[in-house]
Design a protein around this motif. Sequence first.
Motif, PDB file in Angstrom:
ATOM      1  N   LEU A 147      45.999  40.799  57.593  1.00 44.27           N
ATOM      2  CA  LEU A 147      46.963  39.738  57.268  1.00 44.27           C
ATOM      3  C   LEU A 147      46.970  39.446  55.770  1.00 44.27           C
ATOM      4  O   LEU A 147      48.034  39.206  55.183  1.00 44.27           O
ATOM      5  N   MET A 148      45.810  39.476  55.156  1.00 41.99           N
ATOM      6  CA  MET A 148      45.725  39.246  53.715  1.00 41.99           C
ATOM      7  C   MET A 148      46.488  40.330  52.958  1.00 41.99           C
ATOM      8  O   MET A 148      47.239  40.038  52.011  1.00 41.99           O
ATOM      9  N   LEU A 149      46.320  41.563  53.383  1.00 39.70           N
ATOM     10  CA  LEU A 149      47.027  42.665  52.735  1.00 39.70           C
ATOM     11  C   LEU A 149      48.531  42.562  52.998  1.00 39.70           C
ATOM     12  O   LEU A 149      49.340  42.804  52.103  1.00 39.70           O
ATOM     13  N   PHE A 150      48.900  42.172  54.197  1.00 38.27           N
ATOM     14  CA  PHE A 150      50.322  41.991  54.521  1.00 38.27           C
ATOM     15  C   PHE A 150      50.938  40.922  53.618  1.00 38.27           C
ATOM     16  O   PHE A 150      52.069  41.077  53.153  1.00 38.27           O
ATOM     17  N   TYR A 151      50.206  39.857  53.358  1.00 35.42           N
ATOM     18  CA  TYR A 151      50.660  38.790  52.457  1.00 35.42           C
ATOM     19  C   TYR A 151      51.017  39.378  51.094  1.00 35.42           C
ATOM     20  O   TYR A 151      52.069  39.056  50.523  1.00 35.42           O
ATOM     21  N   VAL A 152      50.165  40.254  50.566  1.00 31.24           N
ATOM     22  CA  VAL A 152      50.422  40.864  49.254  1.00 31.24           C
ATOM     23  C   VAL A 152      51.587  41.854  49.348  1.00 31.24           C
ATOM     24  O   VAL A 152      52.435  41.899  48.454  1.00 31.24           O
ATOM     25  N   GLU A 212      44.083  47.782  38.217  1.00 31.39           N
ATOM     26  CA  GLU A 212      42.676  47.601  37.834  1.00 31.39           C
ATOM     27  C   GLU A 212      41.805  47.312  39.058  1.00 31.39           C
ATOM     28  O   GLU A 212      40.723  47.884  39.219  1.00 31.39           O
ATOM     29  N   LEU A 213      42.279  46.444  39.921  1.00 29.79           N
ATOM     30  CA  LEU A 213      41.526  46.128  41.141  1.00 29.79           C
ATOM     31  C   LEU A 213      41.408  47.353  42.046  1.00 29.79           C
ATOM     32  O   LEU A 213      40.333  47.639  42.568  1.00 29.79           O
ATOM     33  N   TYR A 214      42.502  48.053  42.233  1.00 34.63           N
ATOM     34  CA  TYR A 214      42.481  49.217  43.115  1.00 34.63           C
ATOM     35  C   TYR A 214      41.480  50.264  42.612  1.00 34.63           C
ATOM     36  O   TYR A 214      40.650  50.760  43.372  1.00 34.63           O
ATOM     37  N   PHE A 215      41.554  50.587  41.336  1.00 35.69           N
ATOM     38  CA  PHE A 215      40.689  51.642  40.814  1.00 35.69           C
ATOM     39  C   PHE A 215      39.251  51.184  40.582  1.00 35.69           C
ATOM     40  O   PHE A 215      38.394  51.987  40.226  1.00 35.69           O
ATOM     41  N   SER A 216      38.982  49.908  40.837  1.00 30.83           N
ATOM     42  CA  SER A 216      37.602  49.425  40.759  1.00 30.83           C
ATOM     43  C   SER A 216      36.830  49.686  42.054  1.00 30.83           C
ATOM     44  O   SER A 216      35.612  49.521  42.095  1.00 30.83           O
ATOM     45  N   TYR A 273      51.987  35.274  41.005  1.00 35.25           N
ATOM     46  CA  TYR A 273      51.273  36.529  40.766  1.00 35.25           C
ATOM     47  C   TYR A 273      49.762  36.345  40.852  1.00 35.25           C
ATOM     48  O   TYR A 273      49.053  37.212  41.355  1.00 35.25           O
ATOM     49  N   ASN A 274      49.282  35.210  40.389  1.00 34.72           N
ATOM     50  CA  ASN A 274      47.842  34.931  40.506  1.00 34.72           C
ATOM     51  C   ASN A 274      47.418  34.847  41.965  1.00 34.72           C
ATOM     52  O   ASN A 274      46.344  35.320  42.339  1.00 34.72           O
ATOM     53  N   SER A 275      48.261  34.256  42.788  1.00 36.77           N
ATOM     54  CA  SER A 275      47.968  34.162  44.219  1.00 36.77           C
ATOM     55  C   SER A 275      47.927  35.552  44.844  1.00 36.77           C
ATOM     56  O   SER A 275      47.025  35.861  45.631  1.00 36.77           O
ATOM     57  N   MET A 276      48.895  36.387  44.499  1.00 38.52           N
ATOM     58  CA  MET A 276      48.935  37.754  45.036  1.00 38.52           C
ATOM     59  C   MET A 276      47.703  38.543  44.583  1.00 38.52           C
ATOM     60  O   MET A 276      47.061  39.222  45.387  1.00 38.52           O
ATOM     61  N   LEU A 277      47.373  38.448  43.295  1.00 40.54           N
ATOM     62  CA  LEU A 277      46.209  39.169  42.767  1.00 40.54           C
ATOM     63  C   LEU A 277      44.908  38.676  43.397  1.00 40.54           C
ATOM     64  O   LEU A 277      44.025  39.471  43.716  1.00 40.54           O
ATOM     65  N   MET A 290      44.525  37.361  46.384  1.00 44.16           N
ATOM     66  CA  MET A 290      44.449  37.830  47.764  1.00 44.16           C
ATOM     67  C   MET A 290      44.143  39.328  47.794  1.00 44.16           C
ATOM     68  O   MET A 290      43.330  39.784  48.603  1.00 44.16           O
ATOM     69  N   TYR A 291      44.771  40.091  46.909  1.00 49.00           N
ATOM     70  CA  TYR A 291      44.501  41.530  46.831  1.00 49.00           C
ATOM     71  C   TYR A 291      43.031  41.755  46.499  1.00 49.00           C
ATOM     72  O   TYR A 291      42.389  42.627  47.085  1.00 49.00           O
ATOM     73  N   ASN A 292      42.499  40.961  45.597  1.00 44.55           N
ATOM     74  CA  ASN A 292      41.083  41.063  45.236  1.00 44.55           C
ATOM     75  C   ASN A 292      40.190  40.801  46.449  1.00 44.55           C
ATOM     76  O   ASN A 292      39.181  41.486  46.644  1.00 44.55           O
TER      77      ASN A 292
END
Length: 185
Positions: free
Chosen positions: A101-106, A172-176, A124-128, A130-132
Amino acid sequence: MTKVTKLKIPELKKWLKENDQKELISIITELYKLNDEVQQYLSVKYIGESTVNDLFDKAKKEIKDEFFPEKGFGKMRLLEAKKSINLFKKLTNDSARTVELMLFYVEIGTLFTSTYGDIDSKFYNSMLSMYNKVVVECEKDEKLFTKLDDRLYTIVVKSDGIGWGYHDGLEELYFSISWLEDEEL
């Protein structure tokens, strides 16, 4: 502001032990009638998986409807969408589907900004954020990462060209993710 006196857990347990089964059944039935969350919680507890599936579908629809309702324009109430995720988590304790659900939100938020244009930094901060949270969960569980990897990467790709540093932050988050480093070796 007046503080309401609440029954503490030890007092509640003592009081419940002092009641007979008939009285407890009556109390639980009244709670069930008074509160939707109690109804959902007890349904999860006693009906099980089908209720969890229904709650997952309901939460997903509530998230989607904040951005793309069937009629009219999305209100984009991020707090309401997050409440749906948190309520699902609280009622079911299903961490894997909570992450979904968190990923769906993003995903749906990224689609929204791609469709309607630039939003604001709060969005955008909210999306980032949640993605984090999803990335953090994927760091703990390689199977979860494997399951969600394509969706995680697709969000990064679809965010290309979106402002406020959103794309760069997602990338940046993905490649971390440490599992990615292991694959490259």
